[in-house]
Scaffold this motif. Structure first.
Motif, PDB file in Angstrom:
ATOM      1  N   TRP A 381      -7.132   6.246  -6.574  1.00 18.04           N
ATOM      2  CA  TRP A 381      -7.140   5.032  -7.382  1.00 18.04           C
ATOM      3  C   TRP A 381      -8.269   4.112  -6.929  1.00 18.04           C
ATOM      4  CZ3 TRP A 381      -2.624   7.033  -5.085  1.00 18.04           C
ATOM      5  CH2 TRP A 381      -1.781   7.699  -5.973  1.00 18.04           C
ATOM      6  N   SER A 382      -8.211   2.853  -7.305  1.00 15.44           N
ATOM      7  CA  SER A 382      -9.241   1.906  -6.892  1.00 15.44           C
ATOM      8  C   SER A 382      -9.131   1.657  -5.390  1.00 15.44           C
ATOM      9  CB  SER A 382      -9.088   0.591  -7.649  1.00 15.44           C
ATOM     10  OG  SER A 382      -7.894  -0.080  -7.255  1.00 15.44           O
ATOM     11  N   ALA A 383     -10.220   1.139  -4.816  1.00 10.96           N
ATOM     12  CA  ALA A 383     -10.220   0.862  -3.372  1.00 10.96           C
ATOM     13  C   ALA A 383      -9.102  -0.105  -3.002  1.00 10.96           C
ATOM     14  CB  ALA A 383     -11.579   0.296  -2.961  1.00 10.96           C
ATOM     15  N   LEU A 384      -8.851  -1.107  -3.870  1.00 11.86           N
ATOM     16  CA  LEU A 384      -7.809  -2.090  -3.594  1.00 11.86           C
ATOM     17  C   LEU A 384      -6.427  -1.463  -3.637  1.00 11.86           C
ATOM     18  CD1 LEU A 384      -6.701  -4.908  -3.148  1.00 11.86           C
ATOM     19  CD2 LEU A 384      -6.961  -5.352  -5.606  1.00 11.86           C
ATOM     20  N   LEU A 385      -6.140  -0.683  -4.671  1.00  6.77           N
ATOM     21  CA  LEU A 385      -4.813  -0.088  -4.796  1.00  6.77           C
ATOM     22  C   LEU A 385      -4.575   0.939  -3.695  1.00  6.77           C
ATOM     23  CD1 LEU A 385      -2.182   0.054  -6.315  1.00  6.77           C
ATOM     24  CD2 LEU A 385      -3.208   1.715  -7.895  1.00  6.77           C
ATOM     25  N   ASN A 386      -5.588   1.710  -3.352  1.00  7.11           N
ATOM     26  CA  ASN A 386      -5.462   2.664  -2.248  1.00  7.11           C
ATOM     27  C   ASN A 386      -5.047   1.961  -0.960  1.00  7.11           C
ATOM     28  OD1 ASN A 386      -6.287   4.684  -3.975  1.00  7.11           O
ATOM     29  ND2 ASN A 386      -8.395   4.733  -3.218  1.00  7.11           N
ATOM     30  N   MET A 387      -5.761   0.880  -0.641  1.00  2.57           N
ATOM     31  CA  MET A 387      -5.468   0.128   0.574  1.00  2.57           C
ATOM     32  C   MET A 387      -4.086  -0.502   0.509  1.00  2.57           C
ATOM     33  SD  MET A 387      -7.657  -3.021   2.261  1.00  2.57           S
ATOM     34  CE  MET A 387      -7.271  -4.128   0.882  1.00  2.57           C
ATOM     35  N   ALA A 388      -3.732  -1.066  -0.649  1.00  4.93           N
ATOM     36  CA  ALA A 388      -2.442  -1.748  -0.804  1.00  4.93           C
ATOM     37  C   ALA A 388      -1.269  -0.786  -0.630  1.00  4.93           C
ATOM     38  CB  ALA A 388      -2.382  -2.425  -2.167  1.00  4.93           C
ATOM     39  N   LEU A 389      -1.369   0.382  -1.236  1.00  3.49           N
ATOM     40  CA  LEU A 389      -0.278   1.354  -1.140  1.00  3.49           C
ATOM     41  C   LEU A 389      -0.071   1.828   0.300  1.00  3.49           C
ATOM     42  CD1 LEU A 389      -0.940   3.475  -4.355  1.00  3.49           C
ATOM     43  CD2 LEU A 389       1.012   1.965  -3.930  1.00  3.49           C
ATOM     44  N   LEU A 390      -1.173   2.071   1.012  1.00  3.88           N
ATOM     45  CA  LEU A 390      -1.052   2.496   2.406  1.00  3.88           C
ATOM     46  C   LEU A 390      -0.445   1.391   3.265  1.00  3.88           C
ATOM     47  CD1 LEU A 390      -4.290   4.534   3.215  1.00  3.88           C
ATOM     48  CD2 LEU A 390      -1.935   5.347   3.169  1.00  3.88           C
ATOM     49  N   MET A 391      -0.865   0.151   3.027  1.00  3.59           N
ATOM     50  CA  MET A 391      -0.315  -0.963   3.792  1.00  3.59           C
ATOM     51  C   MET A 391       1.189  -1.102   3.545  1.00  3.59           C
ATOM     52  SD  MET A 391      -3.391  -3.785   3.398  1.00  3.59           S
ATOM     53  CE  MET A 391      -2.824  -4.933   4.650  1.00  3.59           C
ATOM     54  N   LEU A 392       1.605  -0.972   2.295  1.00  8.84           N
ATOM     55  CA  LEU A 392       3.022  -1.066   1.973  1.00  8.84           C
ATOM     56  C   LEU A 392       3.803   0.069   2.622  1.00  8.84           C
ATOM     57  CD1 LEU A 392       5.309  -2.467   0.452  1.00  8.84           C
ATOM     58  CD2 LEU A 392       4.752  -1.046  -1.548  1.00  8.84           C
ATOM     59  N   LEU A 393       3.229   1.262   2.647  1.00  7.60           N
ATOM     60  CA  LEU A 393       3.884   2.412   3.274  1.00  7.60           C
ATOM     61  C   LEU A 393       4.117   2.169   4.763  1.00  7.60           C
ATOM     62  CD1 LEU A 393       4.852   5.381   3.189  1.00  7.60           C
ATOM     63  CD2 LEU A 393       2.485   6.064   3.610  1.00  7.60           C
ATOM     64  N   PHE A 394       3.086   1.716   5.459  1.00  7.38           N
ATOM     65  CA  PHE A 394       3.204   1.476   6.896  1.00  7.38           C
ATOM     66  C   PHE A 394       4.166   0.324   7.190  1.00  7.38           C
ATOM     67  CE2 PHE A 394      -0.925   3.786   7.380  1.00  7.38           C
ATOM     68  CZ  PHE A 394      -0.504   4.671   8.359  1.00  7.38           C
ATOM     69  N   ILE A 395       3.999  -0.785   6.479  1.00  9.46           N
ATOM     70  CA  ILE A 395       4.843  -1.957   6.755  1.00  9.46           C
ATOM     71  C   ILE A 395       6.299  -1.673   6.411  1.00  9.46           C
ATOM     72  CG2 ILE A 395       5.291  -4.362   6.123  1.00  9.46           C
ATOM     73  CD1 ILE A 395       2.262  -4.635   5.626  1.00  9.46           C
ATOM     74  N   GLY A 396       6.540  -0.982   5.289  1.00  5.37           N
ATOM     75  CA  GLY A 396       7.909  -0.645   4.900  1.00  5.37           C
ATOM     76  C   GLY A 396       8.597   0.210   5.941  1.00  5.37           C
ATOM     77  N   ALA A 397       7.867   1.207   6.456  1.00  7.03           N
ATOM     78  CA  ALA A 397       8.439   2.066   7.497  1.00  7.03           C
ATOM     79  C   ALA A 397       8.690   1.272   8.774  1.00  7.03           C
ATOM     80  CB  ALA A 397       7.500   3.240   7.771  1.00  7.03           C
ATOM     81  N   GLY A 398       7.764   0.383   9.108  1.00  6.74           N
ATOM     82  CA  GLY A 398       7.936  -0.451  10.294  1.00  6.74           C
ATOM     83  C   GLY A 398       9.114  -1.398  10.159  1.00  6.74           C
ATOM     84  N   MET A 399       9.327  -1.909   8.952  1.00 11.38           N
ATOM     85  CA  MET A 399      10.450  -2.815   8.720  1.00 11.38           C
ATOM     86  C   MET A 399      11.780  -2.086   8.903  1.00 11.38           C
ATOM     87  SD  MET A 399      10.961  -5.298   5.432  1.00 11.38           S
ATOM     88  CE  MET A 399      11.937  -6.802   5.564  1.00 11.38           C
ATOM     89  N   LEU A 400      11.845  -0.838   8.450  1.00  9.43           N
ATOM     90  CA  LEU A 400      13.058  -0.041   8.652  1.00  9.43           C
ATOM     91  C   LEU A 400      13.342   0.143  10.144  1.00  9.43           C
ATOM     92  CD1 LEU A 400      12.673   2.739   5.915  1.00  9.43           C
ATOM     93  CD2 LEU A 400      14.277   0.814   5.909  1.00  9.43           C
ATOM     94  N   ALA A 401      12.291   0.419  10.921  1.00 13.77           N
ATOM     95  CA  ALA A 401      12.465   0.571  12.368  1.00 13.77           C
ATOM     96  C   ALA A 401      12.920  -0.733  13.007  1.00 13.77           C
ATOM     97  CB  ALA A 401      11.151   1.038  12.997  1.00 13.77           C
ATOM     98  N   THR A 402      12.405  -1.848  12.501  1.00 14.26           N
ATOM     99  CA  THR A 402      12.779  -3.163  13.030  1.00 14.26           C
ATOM    100  C   THR A 402      14.271  -3.402  12.949  1.00 14.26           C
ATOM    101  OG1 THR A 402      10.618  -4.138  12.522  1.00 14.26           O
ATOM    102  CG2 THR A 402      12.472  -5.645  12.712  1.00 14.26           C
ATOM    103  N   PHE A 403      14.859  -3.037  11.810  1.00  6.76           N
ATOM    104  CA  PHE A 403      16.286  -3.305  11.598  1.00  6.76           C
ATOM    105  C   PHE A 403      17.182  -2.256  12.278  1.00  6.76           C
ATOM    106  CE2 PHE A 403      14.411  -6.045   8.469  1.00  6.76           C
ATOM    107  CZ  PHE A 403      15.256  -7.139   8.447  1.00  6.76           C
ATOM    108  N   LYS A 404      16.569  -1.280  12.954  1.00  5.34           N
ATOM    109  CA  LYS A 404      17.351  -0.312  13.739  1.00  5.34           C
ATOM    110  C   LYS A 404      17.328  -0.626  15.231  1.00  5.34           C
ATOM    111  CE  LYS A 404      17.083   3.615  10.557  1.00  5.34           C
ATOM    112  NZ  LYS A 404      16.737   5.047  10.397  1.00  5.34           N
ATOM    113  N   ILE A 405      16.617  -1.683  15.605  1.00  3.44           N
ATOM    114  CA  ILE A 405      16.561  -2.057  17.023  1.00  3.44           C
ATOM    115  C   ILE A 405      17.906  -2.673  17.424  1.00  3.44           C
ATOM    116  CG2 ILE A 405      15.446  -3.568  18.701  1.00  3.44           C
ATOM    117  CD1 ILE A 405      12.907  -3.392  17.023  1.00  3.44           C
ATOM    118  N   LYS A 406      18.390  -2.277  18.579  1.00  2.89           N
ATOM    119  CA  LYS A 406      19.680  -2.770  19.053  1.00  2.89           C
ATOM    120  C   LYS A 406      19.608  -4.268  19.335  1.00  2.89           C
ATOM    121  CE  LYS A 406      20.817   1.640  21.265  1.00  2.89           C
ATOM    122  NZ  LYS A 406      21.095   2.311  22.563  1.00  2.89           N
ATOM    123  N   PRO A 407      20.535  -5.048  18.806  1.00  6.65           N
ATOM    124  CA  PRO A 407      20.518  -6.503  19.026  1.00  6.65           C
ATOM    125  C   PRO A 407      20.610  -6.893  20.494  1.00  6.65           C
ATOM    126  CG  PRO A 407      22.037  -5.930  17.247  1.00  6.65           C
ATOM    127  CD  PRO A 407      21.637  -4.643  17.910  1.00  6.65           C
TER     128      PRO A 407
END
Length: 410
Positions: A381-407
């Motif tokens: 896709w466009s350079a912007l959409l390529n970058m945006a999709l990858l950023m969302l993929l990484f951040i989304g996965a990181g957010m899932l890991a965040t909510f699995k950290i023991k309180p």
């Protein structure tokens, strides 16, 4: 403020104290850590010029970025256990010397492949700073104080990505792209001098680990099996991966897709670094109101909001640059929350193996950068959409890991 000291426990494992750290100490650690941002960001405005000089597409020269990430990932796996065995200072001598020599080799690169090879060597040397900085903080500080120290260090080290692209653009106005790497070689020498005169060893001889190759592998395995380390590590590395997607794709988005000049690109790139500094400052200020884990979750929420905005703008025929910059600001600047807090949680229980744990975390982070840089070559896709999709993929996965950290880690 005084530099914090390490208090040995009854079993010989170094227990960090809760004393305050000195500003001078943090400035030195930030200087060592800033080699990475300087080496990555300073030559970004020169990518189109270098591509013309080598007679190849800009993306081909931009592949020197994931090559650099590869060197950063591999080098940290070496320096981590090495620093746990022989101390923090000796690896700094070797790594900084290698960085300086490799920067000179970049000056004499004749084509994109020799540049990529020299960049890998440069990364293998330059990554020593970030490994030792993390380990030194863990050697001397407890969880809450180390989170503040990482925030302070991030505030200082974000000066590097603020000034690096601008400095690179200024160099290009007066000299060719090779002068950029000559400047980096000089920075490496300055760091080497500062380490010799001002860095004090933080890992006492009695706390060093007697490691052979098999034991190193066993140590890496035990660290990765520790969920108290693994989940914060994944949260920090994946949310931080958004930054590397931005670094790899920003030149193509801003200069090629939106037609910005080298100087304009440098200023806009620096604005997001200012955002990291701003959020790091806020993170430090609210440390008494919100716990480390709460601040980590707040940061991941900010980042995912920005990534979603970027995906929306990327789907539009020609999105206004203002909305693109807002999305980038949130997605990148949120690292001011996620970075130091994930680091503090991951490193909190590592004791004498802090150097190796630091290496694992740093290597995983730059491995994310390597994956992101490589994937950008294959997205259609466009350079912007390529970058945006990858950023969302990484951040989304990181957010899932965040909510699995023991309180109870907080």
């Amino acid at each position: 403020m005084t530099i914090a000291k390490t208090i040995p426990s009854s079993n010989g494992t170094p227990q960090p104290s809760s004393q305050q750290y000195s500003t001078a100490w943090i400035l030195l650690l930030a200087l060592l850590t800033s080699l990475g941002p300087l080496s990555i960001d300073m030559y970004l405005p020169a990518l189109p010029v270098m591509a013309n000089a080598f007679g190849v597409p800009t993306q081909m020269v931009a592949n020197s970025l994931p090559a650099y990430f590869l060197g950063l990932a591999l080098g940290q796996l070496i320096y981590g256990p090495l620093s746990d065995r022989i101390g923090r200072k000796p690896p700094l001598y070797f790594g900084l010397a290698l960085f300086s020599v490799a920067s000179v080799l970049c000056v004499f690169a004749q084509n994109e492949w020799s540049l990529i090879a020299a960049r890998i060597l440069q990364a293998l040397g330059g990554c020593v700073g970030v490994v030792i900085a993390r380990a030194a903080i863990r050697d001397r500080l407890d969880l809450q104080t180390s989170a503040q120290a990482f925030s302070s260090m991030m505030i200082v080290m974000t000066i590097a990505p603020i000034i690096a692209p601008t400095l690179g653009a200024w160099v290009l106005q007066w000299m060719n792209w090779k002068a950029i790497f000559a400047v980096l070689a000089c920075v490496g020498v300055v760091c080497l001098i500062c380490v010799h005169f001002f860095f004090q060893e933080t890992l006492a001889k009695q706390h060093r680990l007697k490691l052979n190759f098999q034991q190193v592998l066993t140590l890496y395995s035990s660290i990765l099996k520790d969920s108290n380390f693994r989940m914060p590590m994944l949260a920090g590395c994946l949310t931080g991966g958004a930054l590397f997607c931005y670094i790899s794709g920003s030149s193509a988005v801003m200069m090629n897709q939106y037609g910005l000049s080298e100087t304009a690109f440098a200023y806009l790139f620096g604005a997001n670094a200012v955002g990291i500094m701003l959020f790091s400052t806020i993170n430090k200020k609210i440390s008494g109101k919100l716990g480390v884990l709460q601040r980590l979750k707040l940061g991941s929420t900010i980042q995912v909001t920005g990534a979603l905005l970027l995906v929306i703008t990327g789907c539009l025929p020609q999105a206004n640059l203002t909305w693109v910059m807002l999305g980038l600001f949130l997605a990148v600047s949120g690292i001011g929350f996620t970075g130091p807090n994930a680091m503090a949680l991951a490193m909190a229980g590592q004791g004498a193996r802090a150097g190796t744990a630091s290496a694992v975390m740093g290597s995983a982070q730059f491995f994310c950068g390597l994956i992101g840089g490589v994937l950008l070559n294959f997205m259609l896709w466009s350079a912007l959409l390529n970058m945006a999709l990858l950023m969302l993929l990484f951040i989304g996965a990181g957010m899932l890991a965040t909510f699995k950290i023991k309180p109870d880690l907080d």
